[in-house]
Design a protein around this motif. Structure first.
Motif, PDB file in Angstrom:
ATOM      1  N   ARG A   1     -55.183 101.437  71.074  1.00 55.99           N
ATOM      2  CA  ARG A   1     -54.704 102.835  72.412  1.00 55.99           C
ATOM      3  C   ARG A   1     -55.867 102.908  72.376  1.00 55.99           C
ATOM      4  O   ARG A   1     -56.213 103.838  73.610  1.00 55.99           O
ATOM      5  N   LYS A   2     -56.580 103.572  71.260  1.00 57.01           N
ATOM      6  CA  LYS A   2     -57.964 103.724  71.922  1.00 57.01           C
ATOM      7  C   LYS A   2     -59.055 103.127  72.977  1.00 57.01           C
ATOM      8  O   LYS A   2     -59.848 103.387  73.525  1.00 57.01           O
ATOM      9  N   GLY A   3     -58.672 101.904  72.858  1.00 57.34           N
ATOM     10  CA  GLY A   3     -59.678 100.481  73.256  1.00 57.34           C
ATOM     11  C   GLY A   3     -61.554 101.002  72.851  1.00 57.34           C
ATOM     12  O   GLY A   3     -62.477 101.017  74.024  1.00 57.34           O
TER      13      GLY A   3
ATOM     14  N   GLY B   1     -64.346 104.123  65.982  1.00 56.18           N
ATOM     15  CA  GLY B   1     -63.112 105.512  65.431  1.00 56.18           C
ATOM     16  C   GLY B   1     -63.221 105.135  64.203  1.00 56.18           C
ATOM     17  O   GLY B   1     -63.016 104.224  62.997  1.00 56.18           O
ATOM     18  N   PHE B   2     -62.376 106.185  63.473  1.00 55.15           N
ATOM     19  CA  PHE B   2     -61.936 106.213  61.993  1.00 55.15           C
ATOM     20  C   PHE B   2     -60.511 106.376  62.116  1.00 55.15           C
ATOM     21  O   PHE B   2     -59.588 107.385  63.244  1.00 55.15           O
ATOM     22  N   ALA B   3     -60.032 105.938  61.016  1.00 55.71           N
ATOM     23  CA  ALA B   3     -58.245 106.309  61.284  1.00 55.71           C
ATOM     24  C   ALA B   3     -57.931 106.973  59.833  1.00 55.71           C
ATOM     25  O   ALA B   3     -58.874 106.381  58.518  1.00 55.71           O
TER      26      ALA B   3
ATOM     27  N   ASN C   1     -55.452 118.498  73.954  1.00 58.69           N
ATOM     28  CA  ASN C   1     -56.676 118.627  73.783  1.00 58.69           C
ATOM     29  C   ASN C   1     -57.526 116.967  74.112  1.00 58.69           C
ATOM     30  O   ASN C   1     -56.669 116.292  74.148  1.00 58.69           O
ATOM     31  N   PRO C   2     -58.622 116.676  74.596  1.00 57.10           N
ATOM     32  CA  PRO C   2     -59.125 115.528  74.851  1.00 57.10           C
ATOM     33  C   PRO C   2     -59.323 115.140  73.961  1.00 57.10           C
ATOM     34  O   PRO C   2     -59.937 115.347  72.765  1.00 57.10           O
ATOM     35  N   ASP C   3     -58.845 113.525  73.762  1.00 57.62           N
ATOM     36  CA  ASP C   3     -59.692 112.618  72.561  1.00 57.62           C
ATOM     37  C   ASP C   3     -60.907 112.068  73.673  1.00 57.62           C
ATOM     38  O   ASP C   3     -61.094 111.680  74.010  1.00 57.62           O
ATOM     39  N   ILE C   4     -61.524 112.368  72.567  1.00 57.23           N
ATOM     40  CA  ILE C   4     -62.744 112.284  72.687  1.00 57.23           C
ATOM     41  C   ILE C   4     -63.605 110.048  72.835  1.00 57.23           C
ATOM     42  O   ILE C   4     -63.940 110.156  73.273  1.00 57.23           O
ATOM     43  N   LEU C   5     -63.003 110.057  71.394  1.00 53.80           N
ATOM     44  CA  LEU C   5     -63.130 108.104  70.897  1.00 53.80           C
ATOM     45  C   LEU C   5     -62.745 107.679  72.697  1.00 53.80           C
ATOM     46  O   LEU C   5     -63.070 106.899  72.984  1.00 53.80           O
ATOM     47  N   ALA C   6     -61.268 108.140  72.716  1.00 56.99           N
ATOM     48  CA  ALA C   6     -60.779 107.143  73.738  1.00 56.99           C
ATOM     49  C   ALA C   6     -60.808 107.445  74.728  1.00 56.99           C
ATOM     50  O   ALA C   6     -61.485 106.912  76.056  1.00 56.99           O
TER      51      ALA C   6
ATOM     52  N   ILE D   1     -70.804 106.651  67.215  1.00 57.79           N
ATOM     53  CA  ILE D   1     -69.270 107.034  66.194  1.00 57.79           C
ATOM     54  C   ILE D   1     -68.653 108.054  65.770  1.00 57.79           C
ATOM     55  O   ILE D   1     -69.453 108.928  65.937  1.00 57.79           O
ATOM     56  N   CYS D   2     -66.930 107.887  65.771  1.00 51.74           N
ATOM     57  CA  CYS D   2     -66.300 109.232  66.380  1.00 51.74           C
ATOM     58  C   CYS D   2     -66.114 109.563  64.868  1.00 51.74           C
ATOM     59  O   CYS D   2     -65.005 109.118  64.729  1.00 51.74           O
ATOM     60  N   ALA D   3     -66.447 110.619  63.724  1.00 52.08           N
ATOM     61  CA  ALA D   3     -66.003 110.988  62.663  1.00 52.08           C
ATOM     62  C   ALA D   3     -65.167 111.568  62.742  1.00 52.08           C
ATOM     63  O   ALA D   3     -65.175 112.676  61.429  1.00 52.08           O
ATOM     64  N   ALA D   4     -65.186 112.577  63.547  1.00 52.95           N
ATOM     65  CA  ALA D   4     -64.950 114.635  63.797  1.00 52.95           C
ATOM     66  C   ALA D   4     -63.557 113.668  63.535  1.00 52.95           C
ATOM     67  O   ALA D   4     -63.197 113.308  63.995  1.00 52.95           O
ATOM     68  N   ALA D   5     -62.879 115.256  62.599  1.00 50.20           N
ATOM     69  CA  ALA D   5     -61.417 115.528  63.179  1.00 50.20           C
ATOM     70  C   ALA D   5     -61.266 116.191  64.015  1.00 50.20           C
ATOM     71  O   ALA D   5     -61.010 117.525  63.630  1.00 50.20           O
ATOM     72  N   VAL D   6     -61.095 115.485  65.081  1.00 50.07           N
ATOM     73  CA  VAL D   6     -60.770 116.466  66.263  1.00 50.07           C
ATOM     74  C   VAL D   6     -59.515 116.869  66.243  1.00 50.07           C
ATOM     75  O   VAL D   6     -58.240 116.320  65.839  1.00 50.07           O
ATOM     76  N   ALA D   7     -58.653 118.292  66.720  1.00 55.35           N
ATOM     77  CA  ALA D   7     -57.799 119.003  66.400  1.00 55.35           C
ATOM     78  C   ALA D   7     -57.388 117.648  68.119  1.00 55.35           C
ATOM     79  O   ALA D   7     -57.900 118.351  68.639  1.00 55.35           O
TER      80      ALA D   7
ATOM     81  N   ALA E   1     -53.411  99.168  65.072  1.00 56.81           N
ATOM     82  CA  ALA E   1     -52.784 100.016  66.834  1.00 56.81           C
ATOM     83  C   ALA E   1     -53.982 100.749  66.724  1.00 56.81           C
ATOM     84  O   ALA E   1     -53.913 100.408  68.828  1.00 56.81           O
ATOM     85  N   LYS E   2     -54.093 101.714  66.394  1.00 59.43           N
ATOM     86  CA  LYS E   2     -55.108 102.866  67.114  1.00 59.43           C
ATOM     87  C   LYS E   2     -56.184 102.039  67.993  1.00 59.43           C
ATOM     88  O   LYS E   2     -56.207 102.195  68.581  1.00 59.43           O
ATOM     89  N   ARG E   3     -56.741 101.298  67.458  1.00 58.20           N
ATOM     90  CA  ARG E   3     -58.084 100.245  67.674  1.00 58.20           C
ATOM     91  C   ARG E   3     -58.146  99.950  69.009  1.00 58.20           C
ATOM     92  O   ARG E   3     -58.590 100.194  69.835  1.00 58.20           O
TER      93      ARG E   3
HETATM   94  O1  C5P Z   1     -55.423 109.938  66.667  1.00 57.06           O
HETATM   95  P1  C5P Z   1     -56.475 110.463  65.596  1.00 57.06           P
HETATM   96  O2  C5P Z   1     -56.889 111.375  65.374  1.00 57.06           O
HETATM   97  O3  C5P Z   1     -56.129 109.516  64.158  1.00 57.06           O
HETATM   98  O4  C5P Z   1     -57.965 109.365  65.574  1.00 57.06           O
HETATM   99  C1  C5P Z   1     -58.806 109.473  64.898  1.00 57.06           C
HETATM  100  C2  C5P Z   1     -60.352 109.037  65.628  1.00 57.06           C
HETATM  101  O5  C5P Z   1     -60.659 109.078  66.914  1.00 57.06           O
HETATM  102  C3  C5P Z   1     -61.587 109.702  64.957  1.00 57.06           C
HETATM  103  O6  C5P Z   1     -62.090 108.520  65.211  1.00 57.06           O
HETATM  104  C4  C5P Z   1     -62.086 110.515  65.461  1.00 57.06           C
HETATM  105  O7  C5P Z   1     -63.083 111.255  65.499  1.00 57.06           O
HETATM  106  C5  C5P Z   1     -60.769 110.654  66.890  1.00 57.06           C
HETATM  107  N1  C5P Z   1     -60.415 111.355  68.104  1.00 57.06           N
HETATM  108  C6  C5P Z   1     -61.374 112.364  68.651  1.00 57.06           C
HETATM  109  N2  C5P Z   1     -60.595 113.218  69.575  1.00 57.06           N
HETATM  110  C7  C5P Z   1     -59.342 113.600  69.234  1.00 57.06           C
HETATM  111  C8  C5P Z   1     -59.015 112.752  68.267  1.00 57.06           C
HETATM  112  C9  C5P Z   1     -59.584 111.849  68.080  1.00 57.06           C
HETATM  113  O8  C5P Z   1     -61.896 110.994  69.006  1.00 57.06           O
HETATM  114  N3  C5P Z   1     -59.121 114.847  70.176  1.00 57.06           N
END
Ligand code: C5P
Length: 402
Positions: free
Chosen positions: A346-348, A328-330, A309-314, A275-281, A342-344
């Motif tokens: 894109r991120k898979g 994921g969270f949006a 940065n790497p996209d952790i969710l993707a 469950i990726c709830a972080a607001a990743v930079a 669309a995000k669902r």
């Molecule tokens: O692309 P955006 O940041 O809007 O997507 C939000 C979702 O993607 C959240 O679930 C967030 O935890 C995850 N995310 C991530 N790694 C990133 C950017 C976003 O895991 N670098």
């Protein structure tokens, strides 16, 4: 509300205690039996006489009452009902519950009960926001205590904010929901399963003293970790820098940057759900300075080049050891559903929990979310973040145990 259910109602000290009377009326009208327990503080706001008259049952007040102990006894009182509701639950009473104090009848009953517990907190907004109350609520929810409210609104002391007792009809609905579902907090559908949660912001250093970050309190992610643990899961919470206590019963791994967060997540695999709830930079500084950048009078500011940065969710969604369920969270400020859908893709990931952050969600207590899955969109009402977490945890448990 299934008729014939029995509610033990603890009324603690708050100006809003009078609303407990309306709750008693609603419960009795629906065919439930209500046994009231009144604390000394509660008795400052409602009299035992009025509570007894409306409940149609004796009010229990004194741990040391010879008569009361001869009639029922505090242990039997604790176990005789189908559910224990604390309405209103004052900051003091919640603190007692969190720490297991048992110095009066009500707190002893709460410590001795093996029934589902619902609390409806009521207090000044500053007391509700205080780290002590936050920590108490985190440990109560981690133990499976259900929470309804508090609402945001006017208070007796002419202030306004989150801390107002939920309305009697809302509390009634919460009690009815718990009783109807027959949900036992002891039920641990996620026992033996490992789940991964990310929470909070990441900090991306520019130099040793400056960083790039996102606005995120971590409240929602931490509440989800606690709610999953309450359902029996073994939870790894990978958290960026937050001002929250570590949720009890959860393994918390503290990280700073997105790259550290990804490494900690991959190290935590395998997991049945992420469950990726972080607001990743999204970006970090392309060339982190090893020394503090100097402000030189008369010179242009240093350029700031960014790297992705790497996209952790993707990454987790496409990982060789992909969890069976990736969420994921949006956070969106417009076109919430279309962007989330669309995000669902894109991120898979499997589900997106979409929320409209155009209001006061960031750092606030409430959240209005939409669950976007392959089969459509589920709209949830505006709920406290704790309740969003409880419902999401139940939905995750339903998916993993189906
Ligand atoms: O692309 P955006 O940041 O809007 O997507 C939000 C979702 O993607 C959240 O679930 C967030 O935890 C995850 N995310 C991530 N790694 C990133 C950017 C976003 O895991 N670098």
């Amino acid at each position: 509300m299934p008729a014939g259910k029995h509610v033990l109602l603890v009324v603690s000290g708050s100006v809003s205690a009078y609303k407990a009377l309306e709750l008693v009326r609603l419960l009795r009208k629906a065919g439930a039996r209500v046994t009231p327990v009144l604390t000394a503080g509660g008795a400052r706001f409602v009299t035992p006489h009025v509570l007894q008259a409306i409940a149609g049952e004796p009010v229990h007040q004194d741990l040391w009452s010879l008569q009361g102990e001869a009639d029922v006894g505090h242990i039997r009182l604790a176990r005789m009902a189908d559910l224990v509701a604390v309405v209103p639950a004052s900051a003091d009473f919640l603190a007692k519950m969190a720490h297991g104090l048992a110095d009066d009848l009500a707190s002893t009953v709460l410590l001795a009960t093996n029934r589902p517990i619902l609390v409806a907190p009521a207090m000044n907004w500053a007391m509700w926001a205080h780290p002590a109350t936050r920590a108490n609520m985190a440990s109560l929810t981690a133990r499976g205590v259900h929470v309804t409210g508090p609402n945001d609104g006017a208070m007796a002391e002419a202030e306004s904010g989150p801390g107002r007792l939920a309305e009697p009809a809302e509390i009634f609905a919460a009690i009815a929901g718990l009783l109807a579902a027959g949900r036992e907090p002891e039920a641990r559908p996620l026992a033996g399963r490992h789940l991964l949660v990310t929470s909070g912001p990441t900090h991306e250093p520019i130099d040793p003293v400056r960083y790039i970050a996102n606005r995120s309190s971590g409240k929602q992610g931490h509440a989800i970790a606690a709610a999953l643990a309450a359902l029996g899961a073994r939870v790894t919470l990978v958290s960026g820098p937050v001002a929250l206590p570590d949720p009890p019963g959860v393994t918390t791994v503290k990280v700073e940057s997105a790259r550290e967060m990804l490494a900690a997540c991959e190290a935590a695999l395998p997991a049945e759900a992420a469950i990726c709830a972080a607001a990743v930079a999204d970006w970090r500084s392309a060339g982190e300075a090893t020394q503090k950048l100097k402000k030189i009078p008369g010179e242009a500011p240093p350029p700031l080049a960014l790297a992705l940065n790497p996209d952790i969710l993707a990454t987790l969604s496409r990982h060789a050891r992909r969890p069976a369920l990736v969420i994921g969270f949006a956070a969106e400020t417009e076109n919430v559903i279309a962007n989330a859908t669309a995000k669902r893709q894109r991120k898979g990931c499997d589900w997106i929990v979409a929320n409209d952050v155009s209001g006061d969600v960031m750092g606030g207590e409430d959240n209005t979310v939409h669950i976007v899955t392959a089969s459509g969109v589920e709209d949830w009402p505006r709920l406290p973040k704790q309740e969003v977490a409880t419902r999401l945890a139940a939905r995750i448990a339903g998916f993993l145990t189906a």
